[in-house]
Scaffold this active site. Structure first.
Site, PDB file in Angstrom:
ATOM      1  CB  SER A   8      -0.953   0.228   1.125  1.00  0.00           C
ATOM      2  OG  SER A   8      -1.530   1.285   1.376  1.00  0.00           O
ATOM      3  CG  HIS A  45      -3.593  -1.630  -2.080  1.00  0.00           C
ATOM      4  ND1 HIS A  45      -4.768  -2.342  -2.414  1.00  0.00           N
ATOM      5  CD2 HIS A  45      -4.234  -0.639  -0.583  1.00  0.00           C
ATOM      6  CE1 HIS A  45      -6.039  -1.963  -1.803  1.00  0.00           C
ATOM      7  NE2 HIS A  45      -5.876  -0.348  -0.773  1.00  0.00           N
ATOM      8  CG  MET A  99      -8.518   7.281   1.743  1.00  0.00           C
ATOM      9  SD  MET A  99      -7.190   7.514   3.541  1.00  0.00           S
ATOM     10  CE  MET A  99      -6.332   5.837   4.096  1.00  0.00           C
ATOM     11  CG  HIS A 149      -9.590   0.336  -0.944  1.00  0.00           C
ATOM     12  ND1 HIS A 149      -8.619   0.059   0.283  1.00  0.00           N
ATOM     13  CD2 HIS A 149     -10.512   0.590  -0.984  1.00  0.00           C
ATOM     14  CE1 HIS A 149      -9.620  -0.075   1.356  1.00  0.00           C
ATOM     15  NE2 HIS A 149     -10.364   0.420   0.531  1.00  0.00           N
ATOM     16  CG  MET A 191     -11.233   3.800   1.518  1.00  0.00           C
ATOM     17  SD  MET A 191     -10.155   4.039   2.397  1.00  0.00           S
ATOM     18  CE  MET A 191      -8.742   4.075   1.159  1.00  0.00           C
ATOM     19  N   GLY A 211      -9.298   4.041   6.577  1.00  0.00           N
ATOM     20  CA  GLY A 211      -9.035   5.742   6.504  1.00  0.00           C
ATOM     21  C   GLY A 211      -7.757   5.934   7.052  1.00  0.00           C
ATOM     22  CG  PHE A 212      -6.943   6.968  10.299  1.00  0.00           C
ATOM     23  CD1 PHE A 212      -5.558   8.307   9.675  1.00  0.00           C
ATOM     24  CD2 PHE A 212      -7.878   6.867  10.312  1.00  0.00           C
ATOM     25  CE1 PHE A 212      -6.579   9.704   9.926  1.00  0.00           C
ATOM     26  CE2 PHE A 212      -8.789   8.155  10.402  1.00  0.00           C
ATOM     27  CZ  PHE A 212      -7.895   8.859  10.064  1.00  0.00           C
ATOM     28  N   GLY A 213      -3.936   4.183   7.690  1.00  0.00           N
ATOM     29  CA  GLY A 213      -2.528   2.402   7.358  1.00  0.00           C
ATOM     30  C   GLY A 213      -2.287   3.422   9.062  1.00  0.00           C
ATOM     31  CG  ASP A 238      -6.075  -2.821   2.881  1.00  0.00           C
ATOM     32  OD1 ASP A 238      -5.233  -2.774   3.254  1.00  0.00           O
ATOM     33  OD2 ASP A 238      -7.359  -1.863   2.258  1.00  0.00           O
ATOM     34  N   GLY A 239      -5.331  -4.328   5.862  1.00  0.00           N
ATOM     35  CA  GLY A 239      -5.656  -3.513   6.801  1.00  0.00           C
ATOM     36  C   GLY A 239      -4.471  -4.563   8.347  1.00  0.00           C
ATOM     37  N   GLY A 240      -3.230  -3.752   8.645  1.00  0.00           N
ATOM     38  CA  GLY A 240      -2.926  -4.492   9.667  1.00  0.00           C
ATOM     39  C   GLY A 240      -2.266  -5.935   9.542  1.00  0.00           C
ATOM     40  N   GLY A 263       1.141  -2.367   4.029  1.00  0.00           N
ATOM     41  CA  GLY A 263       1.175  -0.502   4.102  1.00  0.00           C
ATOM     42  C   GLY A 263       2.445  -0.947   4.939  1.00  0.00           C
ATOM     43  CB  SER A 264       2.792  -0.408   9.065  1.00  0.00           C
ATOM     44  OG  SER A 264       1.728   0.662   8.874  1.00  0.00           O
TER      45      SER A 264
HETATM   46  C1  DX5 Z   1      -6.545   1.587   5.002  1.00  0.00           C
HETATM   47  C2  DX5 Z   1      -6.217   1.591   4.212  1.00  0.00           C
HETATM   48  C3  DX5 Z   1      -4.982   0.496   3.915  1.00  0.00           C
HETATM   49  C4  DX5 Z   1      -4.071   1.141   4.908  1.00  0.00           C
HETATM   50  C5  DX5 Z   1      -2.820  -0.628   4.787  1.00  0.00           C
HETATM   51  O1  DX5 Z   1      -7.974   1.897   4.470  1.00  0.00           O
HETATM   52  O2  DX5 Z   1      -7.044   0.635   3.375  1.00  0.00           O
HETATM   53  O3  DX5 Z   1      -4.616  -0.340   2.706  1.00  0.00           O
HETATM   54  O4  DX5 Z   1      -2.774   1.683   3.861  1.00  0.00           O
HETATM   55  O5  DX5 Z   1      -1.900  -0.247   5.779  1.00  0.00           O
HETATM   56  P1  DX5 Z   1      -1.868  -1.131   6.512  1.00  0.00           P
HETATM   57  O6  DX5 Z   1      -0.445  -2.152   6.308  1.00  0.00           O
HETATM   58  O7  DX5 Z   1      -0.705   0.373   7.642  1.00  0.00           O
HETATM   59  O8  DX5 Z   1      -2.247  -1.367   8.069  1.00  0.00           O
HETATM   60 ZN    ZN Z   2      -6.766   0.338   0.837  1.00  0.00          ZN
END
Ligand code: DX5
Ligand code: ZN
Length: 214
Positions: free
Chosen positions: A6, A30, A34, A63, A65, A140-142, A174-176, A196-197
């Site tokens: 991401s 990805h 937003m 993606h 949002m 909403g947030f990474g 997607d997420g964490g 992402g992270s």
């Molecule tokens: C959250 C995004 C994700 C985010 C994932 O709203 O859709 O794609 O960037 O980031 P990580 O892997 O850090 O949770």
């Molecule tokens: Zn995403």
């Protein structure tokens, strides 16, 4: 397992370096879009997506949002997206039309559900989607923590896709996502992992990608 880093977590001052990391070691870009309305955060827009597209040798997965996703489908298709997903919660009964619109540009269409949306809500659309994106954090947030109940939700979508004979349709998560939960996600039926992270903030991003290729 396909790995989709991401870009939200990339180094925007050295974006080309992170684009090359994906080109060389991952499978899909990805791109989180937003709007500050569907989600409280604002990410990046067309100039950044177009810049990435100009260097990308792997498919772009956009993606959305955003409210009224149909308004921007053509623009992202023009940017070169191979996959566009939108939130069921943003489209509700317009979901079939948004799927058709995305497909009309020759782009793969995905429906996304947030963790508080019952998975059954999207079952009526599984016969027409090209992929499903199950959020394992709230969009909403990474950098958020993986919600363990997501494993059962991935499994439920996978089982329903198989039940209706759509074995080839991938479930994306997607997420964490990180190397610790990747094996469980595979077991649950995930085929594409967004990360992402755990990629861009890792001491060794290439190794992190390889560890998630379970
Ligand atoms: C959250 C995004 C994700 C985010 C994932 O709203 O859709 O794609 O960037 O980031 P990580 O892997 O850090 O949770
Ligand atoms: Zn995403």
């Amino acid at each position: 397992m396909l790995i989709a880093p991401s870009i939200l977590a990339a180094d925007f001052l050295r974006l080309e370096k992170d684009v090359e990391l994906v080109n060389s070691h991952a499978d899909i870009f990805h791109l989180d879009i937003m709007d500050g309305t569907f989600v409280p955060n604002i990410s990046f827009g067309f100039p950044v997506v177009d810049a990435i597209a100009s260097k990308a040798r792997k498919p772009l997965d956009v993606h959305l949002m955003i409210v009224n996703p149909e308004k921007y489908v053509k623009r992202f298709a023009d940017s070169g997206a191979s996959m566009i997903s939108f939130h069921y919660e943003a489209a509700l009964e317009r979901t079939p039309e948004v799927i058709s619109l995305i497909k009309s540009y020759g782009v793969k269409a995905g429906v996304v559900i947030n963790p508080d949306c019952p998975v059954e809500k999207i079952f009526p659309y599984l016969d027409s989607v090209d992929f499903v994106l199950v959020m394992s954090v709230f969009a909403g947030f990474g950098g958020q923590k993986f919600i363990p109940e997501s494993l059962d939700r991935v499994k439920a979508v996978r089982v329903e896709l198989d039940r209706i004979g759509r074995h080839e349709i991938p479930v994306e998560v997607d997420g964490g996502v990180d190397p610790t939960n990747a094996p469980q996600l595979k077991e649950a039926g995930a085929a594409i992992l967004v990360a992402g992270s755990s990629v861009f903030r890792a001491p060794d991003p290439v190794k992190a990608i390889e560890l998630m290729r379970v």
